[in-house]
Motif scaffolding. Structure first.
Motif, PDB file in Angstrom:
ATOM      1  N   SER A   1      11.106   1.549  -2.074  1.00 45.44           N
ATOM      2  CA  SER A   1       9.961   1.152  -1.254  1.00 45.44           C
ATOM      3  C   SER A   1       8.830   0.576  -2.101  1.00 45.44           C
ATOM      4  O   SER A   1       7.909  -0.042  -1.571  1.00 45.44           O
ATOM      5  CB  SER A   1       9.445   2.349  -0.449  1.00 45.44           C
ATOM      6  N   PHE A   2       8.894   0.783  -3.417  1.00 44.84           N
ATOM      7  CA  PHE A   2       7.947   0.124  -4.327  1.00 44.84           C
ATOM      8  C   PHE A   2       8.539  -1.170  -4.877  1.00 44.84           C
ATOM      9  O   PHE A   2       7.914  -2.236  -4.834  1.00 44.84           O
ATOM     10  CB  PHE A   2       7.589   1.048  -5.492  1.00 44.84           C
TER      11      PHE A   2
ATOM     12  N   GLY B   1      -4.038   0.967  -2.338  1.00 42.33           N
ATOM     13  CA  GLY B   1      -3.037   1.959  -2.704  1.00 42.33           C
ATOM     14  C   GLY B   1      -3.475   2.820  -3.885  1.00 42.33           C
ATOM     15  O   GLY B   1      -3.311   4.039  -3.866  1.00 42.33           O
ATOM     16  N   ILE B   2      -4.042   2.180  -4.904  1.00 41.98           N
ATOM     17  CA  ILE B   2      -4.522   2.923  -6.075  1.00 41.98           C
ATOM     18  C   ILE B   2      -5.682   3.836  -5.691  1.00 41.98           C
ATOM     19  O   ILE B   2      -5.767   4.990  -6.140  1.00 41.98           O
ATOM     20  CB  ILE B   2      -4.939   1.944  -7.186  1.00 41.98           C
ATOM     21  N   ALA B   3      -6.582   3.322  -4.830  1.00 44.52           N
ATOM     22  CA  ALA B   3      -7.704   4.153  -4.373  1.00 44.52           C
ATOM     23  C   ALA B   3      -7.206   5.357  -3.590  1.00 44.52           C
ATOM     24  O   ALA B   3      -7.736   6.471  -3.728  1.00 44.52           O
ATOM     25  CB  ALA B   3      -8.644   3.309  -3.516  1.00 44.52           C
TER      26      ALA B   3
ATOM     27  N   LEU C   1       0.835  -1.209   0.000  1.00 46.88           N
ATOM     28  CA  LEU C   1       0.000   0.000   0.000  1.00 46.88           C
ATOM     29  C   LEU C   1       0.871   1.260   0.000  1.00 46.88           C
ATOM     30  O   LEU C   1       0.692   2.163  -0.823  1.00 46.88           O
ATOM     31  CB  LEU C   1      -0.933  -0.015   1.205  1.00 46.88           C
ATOM     32  N   VAL C   2       1.821   1.310   0.931  1.00 52.14           N
ATOM     33  CA  VAL C   2       2.678   2.492   1.044  1.00 52.14           C
ATOM     34  C   VAL C   2       3.574   2.631  -0.182  1.00 52.14           C
ATOM     35  O   VAL C   2       3.810   3.740  -0.668  1.00 52.14           O
ATOM     36  CB  VAL C   2       3.524   2.404   2.333  1.00 52.14           C
ATOM     37  N   SER C   3       4.065   1.495  -0.708  1.00 54.31           N
ATOM     38  CA  SER C   3       4.968   1.565  -1.862  1.00 54.31           C
ATOM     39  C   SER C   3       4.266   2.123  -3.091  1.00 54.31           C
ATOM     40  O   SER C   3       4.855   2.898  -3.855  1.00 54.31           O
ATOM     41  CB  SER C   3       5.538   0.182  -2.176  1.00 54.31           C
ATOM     42  N   ILE C   4       3.002   1.753  -3.285  1.00 49.98           N
ATOM     43  CA  ILE C   4       2.247   2.276  -4.430  1.00 49.98           C
ATOM     44  C   ILE C   4       2.021   3.778  -4.277  1.00 49.98           C
ATOM     45  O   ILE C   4       2.203   4.554  -5.222  1.00 49.98           O
ATOM     46  CB  ILE C   4       0.914   1.528  -4.586  1.00 49.98           C
TER      47      ILE C   4
END
Length: 448
Positions: free
Chosen positions: A305-306, A174-176, A79-82
């Motif tokens: 981080s991604f 993450g996208i949301a 989530l954070v990486s995205i």
């Protein structure tokens, strides 16, 4: 910066009294390997039941501690990486290049696995027969793989540790969050805090790796013994040689020719993660170390981080490329099934497309059953390899993690965002450098 020497000086003990020298983390792991082999040999040779049980429990507890953090770690890391990609210029281009290099290196790895298998015929002369095989408890298929990505609810993937479904939910979240923009900022702040908390807790578990090494290696030697390993000598050697060729042949070549950086420097920086992966047999469990060494190798933190969490769940040159290629040839020879050119192409296709099914956890049974079912080979062949799997999984996972650190370095170098000064300076183990959060930035700055 000027405060660092002073703070370092105050940590030194006064006087000329005796000090116990600090043992580097890599040396602790090596010592654990040696002690584990010795205790395992003693246990098997003299049938020491209490030592056998102790080694089993020590290794089991270490793996369970790693698994405890896997589900939330994967969710919040993805989530954070995205969302961190929004801080990177040309994020879509970086993500696309990352996937492309994942595929390229996987194709090279599977080609090496197939070549070694065709040259050595690992299933010949083992004394094993189809009767020695048995059906696995869980088998993978393309239908299960595709339909299994989407969970029935948000709880079960965490309780059953279905990493692929956790990755799906994290990617959607993450996208949301990216679409919501400022409205999602409180959630992102919370997610980043939770991720830091999980990584800090996992660092404590990683500190136990030398002890876990004693238990895992000792139990493997005590339980399987050299006789069993002897039956799979050719296959075991093939897996180790194939992984070594990829890790110490292909990867350095790509670093020297494509990234145009020093391969030796890469291994100096990445070795702590590779070493821990060998012991823990978990790409996800090693992920905090992999990300730290990748950043120390000059890869921008926002991109690392991604790329690293994404790679920890999908980039599996050992488990999803070399191993299933060799295993398919091995099982086909045991069951007297002839493989053709089309079958070898299918193996390559499955290795590149289906690698996410390995999910970054210990073992590659799902990936193997997916390969066998695609080729129409008997799934009972999986049972032939289960006995030796932990021994193989150590080298497979080390190769996985090396690849997970390699690709971000290559992409960063190609995109001219790699910090070459940091890359050339990376050498210290990030585990040795891990200190309380308040002091960590200063210590890292000095080490760099």
């Amino acid at each position: 910066m000027s405060a660092n020497p002073a703070s370092a000086t105050t940590d030194e003990p006064s006087g000329s009294g005796f000090r116990i020298p600090k043992v580097p983390f890599w040396a602790q792991i090596v010592a654990g390997l040696v002690l584990g082999v010795l205790l395992g040999w003693l246990t098997r040779s003299y049938d020491i039941e209490w030592l056998y049980t102790t080694l089993d429990k020590v290794g089991h507890i270490f793996v369970q501690l790693l698994k405890l953090a896997v589900a939330p770690l994967v969710f919040f890391a993805i989530l954070v990486s995205i969302t961190n990609l929004r801080k990177v210029n040309n994020a879509a281009r970086l993500a696309g290049r990352t996937v492309l290099w994942f595929m390229i290196t996987s194709l090279i790895a599977v080609a090496i696995g197939l070549a070694i298998g065709l040259i050595t015929n690992p299933g010949s002369g083992t004394g094993l027969t189809p009767k020695d095989g048995k059906l696995p408890e869980h088998a993978g298929s393309w239908l299960d793989f595709l339909t299994g990505i989407i969970p029935d609810n948000v709880i079960t993937p965490f309780t059953e540790l279905n990493v692929l479904q956790i990755v799906f939910m994290a990617a959607v979240a993450g996208i949301a969050a990216l679409q919501l923009g400022e409205k999602a900022k409180p959630i992102l702040t919370l997610s980043e805090s939770v991720l830091e908390l999980l990584q800090k807790a996992l660092w404590w578990v990683i500190r136990l790796a030398p002890l876990g090494t004693v238990g895992l290696i000792g139990y493997a030697i005590a339980d399987y013994g050299w006789d069993l390993i002897g039956k799979y000598a050719t296959f075991t050697a093939d897996v180790y040689i194939g992984c070594a060729l990829v890790m110490f042949g292909v990867y350095p070549l790509l670093l020297a020719t494509v990234a145009k950086v020093s391969p030796l420097q890469f291994f100096k920086g990445a070795w702590p993660a590779i070493q821990l992966a060998f012991v823990s047999r978990s790409s996800v469990g090693t992920m905090p170390v992999t990300q730290k060494v990748t950043e120390r190798l000059g890869v921008p933190k926002e991109y690392a981080s991604f790329a690293v969490p994404f790679g920890a769940t999908t980039k599996m040159d050992g488990c999803a490329a070399i191993y299933p290629a060799l295993a398919a040839i091995f099982i086909a020879q045991i069951f007297d099934v002839q493989l053709g050119v089309g079958d070898y192409i299918l193996i390559a296709f499955v290795s590149v497309i289906g690698s996410a099914a390995t999910a970054g956890l210990t073992g590659a049974t799902v990936m193997l059953t997916l390969t066998l079912s695609t080729l129409g080979l008997p799934l009972e062949g999986v049972g032939l390899l289960m006995a030796i799997d932990p021994i193989l999984d150590m080298m497979r996972t080390a190769t996985n993690v090396a690849g997970q650190a390699l690709v971000p370095v290559i992409v960063s170098a190609r995109e001219k965002i790699l910090d070459h000064d940091a890359y050339n300076a990376a050498s210290a183990s990030p585990v040795d450098d891990e200190v309380p959060a308040s002091a960590e930035p200063e210590r890292v700055a000095v080490a760099a």
